[in-house]
Design a protein around this motif. Structure first.
Motif, mmCIF file in Angstrom:
data_model
loop_
_atom_site.group_PDB
_atom_site.id
_atom_site.type_symbol
_atom_site.label_atom_id
_atom_site.label_comp_id
_atom_site.label_asym_id
_atom_site.label_seq_id
_atom_site.Cartn_x
_atom_site.Cartn_y
_atom_site.Cartn_z
ATOM 1 N N VAL A 10 -10.617 41.416 24.799
ATOM 2 C CA VAL A 10 -11.919 40.852 24.453
ATOM 3 C C VAL A 10 -11.875 40.516 22.967
ATOM 4 O O VAL A 10 -11.477 41.344 22.139
ATOM 5 N N ILE A 11 -12.252 39.283 22.660
ATOM 6 C CA ILE A 11 -12.268 38.825 21.265
ATOM 7 C C ILE A 11 -13.726 38.683 20.865
ATOM 8 O O ILE A 11 -14.512 38.036 21.566
ATOM 9 N N ILE A 12 -14.085 39.266 19.735
ATOM 10 C CA ILE A 12 -15.490 39.197 19.302
ATOM 11 C C ILE A 12 -15.564 38.278 18.089
ATOM 12 O O ILE A 12 -15.000 38.577 17.036
ATOM 13 N N GLN A 87 -22.957 48.496 20.479
ATOM 14 C CA GLN A 87 -22.363 49.842 20.455
ATOM 15 C C GLN A 87 -20.939 49.757 20.961
ATOM 16 O O GLN A 87 -20.656 48.895 21.802
ATOM 17 N N VAL A 88 -20.088 50.637 20.488
ATOM 18 C CA VAL A 88 -18.735 50.681 21.048
ATOM 19 C C VAL A 88 -18.338 52.124 21.313
ATOM 20 O O VAL A 88 -18.852 53.039 20.659
ATOM 21 N N SER A 92 -11.888 56.406 24.523
ATOM 22 C CA SER A 92 -11.095 56.502 25.745
ATOM 23 C C SER A 92 -10.625 55.121 26.173
ATOM 24 O O SER A 92 -11.063 54.112 25.618
ATOM 25 N N MET A 93 -9.737 55.091 27.143
ATOM 26 C CA MET A 93 -9.248 53.818 27.690
ATOM 27 C C MET A 93 -9.846 53.614 29.076
ATOM 28 O O MET A 93 -9.869 54.560 29.846
ATOM 29 N N PRO A 94 -10.290 52.408 29.478
ATOM 30 C CA PRO A 94 -10.364 51.244 28.604
ATOM 31 C C PRO A 94 -11.429 51.411 27.521
ATOM 32 O O PRO A 94 -12.329 52.242 27.634
ATOM 33 N N ARG A 95 -11.328 50.562 26.480
ATOM 34 C CA ARG A 95 -12.332 50.565 25.406
ATOM 35 C C ARG A 95 -13.642 50.022 25.967
ATOM 36 O O ARG A 95 -13.639 49.159 26.862
ATOM 37 N N LYS A 96 -14.740 50.541 25.413
ATOM 38 C CA LYS A 96 -16.060 50.188 25.954
ATOM 39 C C LYS A 96 -16.869 49.430 24.897
ATOM 40 O O LYS A 96 -16.989 49.903 23.762
ATOM 41 N N LEU A 97 -17.420 48.256 25.272
ATOM 42 C CA LEU A 97 -18.288 47.489 24.375
ATOM 43 C C LEU A 97 -19.636 47.363 25.056
ATOM 44 O O LEU A 97 -19.724 46.895 26.194
ATOM 45 N N VAL A 98 -20.682 47.809 24.380
ATOM 46 C CA VAL A 98 -22.025 47.759 24.972
ATOM 47 C C VAL A 98 -22.801 46.599 24.349
ATOM 48 O O VAL A 98 -22.953 46.515 23.134
ATOM 49 N N CYS A 99 -23.251 45.681 25.214
ATOM 50 C CA CYS A 99 -24.046 44.524 24.759
ATOM 51 C C CYS A 99 -25.383 44.603 25.510
ATOM 52 O O CYS A 99 -25.497 44.100 26.624
ATOM 53 N N GLY A 100 -26.372 45.245 24.899
ATOM 54 C CA GLY A 100 -27.650 45.426 25.605
ATOM 55 C C GLY A 100 -27.428 46.232 26.864
ATOM 56 O O GLY A 100 -26.895 47.342 26.818
ATOM 57 N N ASP A 101 -27.777 45.631 28.038
ATOM 58 C CA ASP A 101 -27.632 46.325 29.324
ATOM 59 C C ASP A 101 -26.218 46.231 29.885
ATOM 60 O O ASP A 101 -25.889 46.873 30.876
ATOM 61 N N GLY A 249 -20.823 45.668 11.561
ATOM 62 C CA GLY A 249 -21.787 46.119 12.575
ATOM 63 C C GLY A 249 -21.518 47.457 13.197
ATOM 64 O O GLY A 249 -21.372 48.463 12.487
ATOM 65 N N PRO A 250 -21.440 47.505 14.539
ATOM 66 C CA PRO A 250 -21.306 48.786 15.239
ATOM 67 C C PRO A 250 -19.863 49.306 15.279
ATOM 68 O O PRO A 250 -19.593 50.320 15.905
ATOM 69 N N PHE A 251 -18.951 48.583 14.597
ATOM 70 C CA PHE A 251 -17.526 48.947 14.713
ATOM 71 C C PHE A 251 -17.055 49.926 13.637
ATOM 72 O O PHE A 251 -15.942 50.420 13.657
#
Ligand code: NAP
Length: 315
Positions: A10-12, A87-88, A92-101, A249-251
């Motif tokens: 995932v590229i941000i 939020q991130v 753990s693996m996989p990495r988690k990216l939270v975008c709202g819901d 940001g959240p990183f």
């Protein structure tokens, strides 16, 4: 129950760094997902002519350049999604990216979130920002100030470039700098200081943007740092060009940042972070070069690093 999709990468960010990473990871058949934030195309879209990107001997429009990169990334299968990562979880693996819901799972992540314009913070600036006379983008807003007097604040290449661009429209451009020499490159300094429409205002800082009660800029109050004398310029437009603040940001945390707040890559790498499989690229981690071409180079490095990391950590 079906298990949620886990993205390879995932590229941000969709500036030069993010789009170059997308081109490379897409060509490597990694099927990248690009998260597009509030300024699609990044800072280049707010620039007029880019004269120093190799391969364009006669220059190229900044917006067009990013559109070309996007088209190139799409051609190889890049997917784009508009979202804001708030939020991130990189524990753990996989990495988690939270975008709202929505939660996006990724085996590797490339963060290319760029930087945002720094503001002076003087009274009135915030209230009159965006459509009321205070702006950070001459390319976007310059044409609104035809035959009017405007002020540019700053002493770097951006300020010089903004001032020169504004001479196309404004009757007069005041370039306000806190010291008595510009930080901008010699070619840009020479062009700005010798332009008949640009008046240099040295050793001076803004103290107040006037016009809050009227709902539009009516003037800019200044202070000379050598004499402490205060004055008011009767300008209608104020262009702030005093550098940028990295969008971490959240990183950060969990990613390490330096004393300036920029992502801090691991020793020996420009793009590897303290979290395995998570990379950074472009202006969010580069406070030295900050060029379209260097951001693109970092995007390329991050993509190749991610590709190798994924190959070594299959499954
Ligand atoms: P910059 O080089 O960091 O310059 C920021 C300017 O704003 C400096 O002159 C600084 O003053 C002034 N400043 C900072 N904080 C201030 C404050 N609170 N109040 C008043 N003034 C303040 O930023 P930039 O101009 O955005 O350029 C960033 C990078 O992009 C540079 O590497 C530049 O070369 C590059 N760039 C290149 C081009 C081009 O080649 N055409 C165009 C744009 C940008 P001091 O000088 O006193 O520190």
């Amino acid at each position: 129950m079906t298990s949620p999709t886990v993205e390879n990468v995932v590229i941000i960010g969709t500036g030069c760094a993010g789009l170059t990473a997308a081109i490379y990871t897409a060509r490597a058949s990694l099927n990248p997902l690009v998260i597009e934030g509030p300024l699609p195309g990044g800072q280049l879209t707010t620039t007029s002519e880019v004269e120093n990107f190799p391969g364009f001997p006669h220059g190229v429009d900044g917006y067009q350049l990013t559109q070309n990169m996007r088209e190139q990334a799409t051609r190889f299968g890049t997917r784009f999604e508009q979202a804001l990562v708030d939020q991130v979880d990189f524990t753990s693996m996989p990495r988690k990216l939270v975008c709202g819901d929505r939660v996006i799972l990724a085996r590797s992540v490339i963060i290319a979130t760029g930087a945002s314009p720094r503001m002076t913070g003087v009274p009135g600036e915030k209230e009159l920002y965006g459509g009321k006379g205070v702006t950070t983008c001459a390319t976007c807003d310059g044409a609104f100030y035809r035959k009017m007097e405007v002020a540019v604040i700053g002493g770097g290449d951006s300020a010089a470039e903004e001032a020169l661009f504004l001479t196309r429209f404004a009757s007069k451009v005041y370039l306000i700098h806190r010291r008595d020499s510009l930080r901008a490159s010699k070619i840009m300094s020479d062009r700005a200081t010798s332009h008949e429409k640009i008046q240099m205002v040295w050793d001076t800082v803004p103290v107040e943007v006037q016009g809050v009660a009227e709902g539009a800029v009516t003037g800019l109050k200044l202070k000379n740092l050598k004499t402490n004398a205060e004055s008011v310029l009767p300008v209608k437009g104020i262009f702030v060009a005093i550098g940028h603040v990295p969008n971490t940001g959240p990183f950060a945390p969990p990613l390490d940042v330096d004393e300036g707040g920029y992502f801090k890559p691991q020793p020996g790498s420009q793009v590897r972070t303290n979290i395995p499989g998570v990379y950074v690229a472009g202006d969010c981690s580069d406070h030295i070069f900050r060029q379209a071409i260097t951001a693109a180079g970092m995007g390329c490095q991050a993509a190749i690093e991610a590709e190798r990391w994924l190959a070594e950590h299959e499954g």
